[in-house]
Motif scaffolding. Structure first.
Motif, mmCIF file in Angstrom:
data_model
loop_
_atom_site.group_PDB
_atom_site.id
_atom_site.type_symbol
_atom_site.label_atom_id
_atom_site.label_comp_id
_atom_site.label_asym_id
_atom_site.label_seq_id
_atom_site.Cartn_x
_atom_site.Cartn_y
_atom_site.Cartn_z
ATOM 1 N N VAL A 73 -26.781 4.786 -21.366
ATOM 2 C CA VAL A 73 -27.816 5.307 -22.252
ATOM 3 C C VAL A 73 -27.733 6.831 -22.242
ATOM 4 O O VAL A 73 -27.678 7.461 -21.175
ATOM 5 N N GLN A 74 -27.720 7.416 -23.425
ATOM 6 C CA GLN A 74 -27.731 8.877 -23.548
ATOM 7 C C GLN A 74 -29.055 9.295 -24.170
ATOM 8 O O GLN A 74 -29.557 8.632 -25.078
ATOM 9 N N LEU A 75 -29.598 10.393 -23.646
ATOM 10 C CA LEU A 75 -30.887 10.893 -24.115
ATOM 11 C C LEU A 75 -30.720 12.321 -24.603
ATOM 12 O O LEU A 75 -30.112 13.141 -23.910
ATOM 13 N N GLN A 76 -31.268 12.610 -25.756
ATOM 14 C CA GLN A 76 -31.192 13.949 -26.335
ATOM 15 C C GLN A 76 -32.597 14.416 -26.658
ATOM 16 O O GLN A 76 -33.226 13.891 -27.574
ATOM 17 N N ALA A 77 -33.075 15.403 -25.896
ATOM 18 C CA ALA A 77 -34.408 15.943 -26.113
ATOM 19 C C ALA A 77 -34.342 17.169 -27.021
ATOM 20 O O ALA A 77 -33.370 17.926 -26.985
ATOM 21 N N SER A 78 -35.375 17.344 -27.812
ATOM 22 C CA SER A 78 -35.448 18.494 -28.708
ATOM 23 C C SER A 78 -36.906 18.817 -28.988
ATOM 24 O O SER A 78 -37.806 18.040 -28.638
ATOM 25 N N GLY A 79 -37.126 19.969 -29.628
ATOM 26 C CA GLY A 79 -38.469 20.330 -30.049
ATOM 27 C C GLY A 79 -39.131 21.417 -29.235
ATOM 28 O O GLY A 79 -40.236 21.853 -29.563
ATOM 29 N N GLY A 80 -38.484 21.855 -28.159
ATOM 30 C CA GLY A 80 -39.070 22.914 -27.358
ATOM 31 C C GLY A 80 -39.045 24.247 -28.088
ATOM 32 O O GLY A 80 -38.440 24.368 -29.153
ATOM 33 N N GLY A 81 -39.705 25.227 -27.481
ATOM 34 C CA GLY A 81 -39.720 26.543 -28.090
ATOM 35 C C GLY A 81 -40.751 27.434 -27.445
ATOM 36 O O GLY A 81 -41.294 27.116 -26.384
ATOM 37 N N ALA A 131 -34.250 11.299 -28.406
ATOM 38 C CA ALA A 131 -33.494 10.224 -29.038
ATOM 39 C C ALA A 131 -32.642 9.527 -27.990
ATOM 40 O O ALA A 131 -31.901 10.186 -27.255
ATOM 41 N N ALA A 132 -32.747 8.220 -27.934
ATOM 42 C CA ALA A 132 -31.940 7.427 -27.015
ATOM 43 C C ALA A 132 -30.840 6.717 -27.788
ATOM 44 O O ALA A 132 -31.055 6.239 -28.898
ATOM 45 N N SER A 133 -29.663 6.667 -27.189
ATOM 46 C CA SER A 133 -28.551 5.953 -27.806
ATOM 47 C C SER A 133 -27.788 5.201 -26.726
ATOM 48 O O SER A 133 -27.949 5.462 -25.542
ATOM 49 N N GLY A 134 -26.970 4.282 -27.153
ATOM 50 C CA GLY A 134 -26.219 3.480 -26.207
ATOM 51 C C GLY A 134 -26.794 2.078 -26.115
ATOM 52 O O GLY A 134 -27.421 1.588 -27.035
ATOM 53 N N SER A 135 -26.588 1.451 -24.965
ATOM 54 C CA SER A 135 -27.037 0.070 -24.763
ATOM 55 C C SER A 135 -28.467 0.070 -24.252
ATOM 56 O O SER A 135 -28.704 0.216 -23.056
ATOM 57 N N ILE A 136 -29.379 -0.100 -25.166
ATOM 58 C CA ILE A 136 -30.802 -0.077 -24.834
ATOM 59 C C ILE A 136 -31.336 -1.493 -24.832
ATOM 60 O O ILE A 136 -31.155 -2.223 -25.799
#
Length: 112
Positions: free
Chosen positions: A1-9, A22-27
């Motif tokens: 599972v790969q996780l990509q966080a965004s939205g900080g600032g 966003a999660a991707s891979g075998s969930i």
């Protein structure tokens, strides 16, 4: 599972941000998802969790809202009324079948 966080600032105190993961891979279901944060010189701490129930750290209750869209494998954290002490790197966490996965983190900086 790969996780990509965004939205900080960078935001002023009292402002708002929305983090996404966003999660991707075998969930697989069921799974447990959460947001953690780590401020400089401090240990990583739980902010909010989403499993059978949702839970929040006392410091963010009433200000932050965790939400998930399982169809899109997305996790969100709506952060309102931000305070300088919320400044940290925010990480999303995913747990399934006994394994833990972490995203790369997104920086949130709240100025006073």
């Amino acid at each position: 599972v790969q996780l990509q966080a965004s939205g900080g600032g960078l935001v002023q105190a009292g402002g708002a941000l929305r983090l996404s993961c966003a999660a991707s891979g075998s969930i697989f279901s069921p799974n447990f998802r959460a947001w953690y944060r780590q401020a400089p010189g401090k240990q990583r701490e739980m902010v909010a969790t989403s499993g059978a129930t949702t839970n929040y750290a006392d410091s963010v209750k009433g200000r932050f809202t965790i939400a998930r869209d399982n169809a899109k494998s997305m996790l969100y954290l709506q952060m309102d009324n931000l305070k300088p002490e919320d400044t940290a790197v925010y990480y999303c966490n995913h747990r399934q079948r006994g394994f833990h996965y972490w995203g790369q983190g997104t920086q949130v900086t709240v100025s006073s």
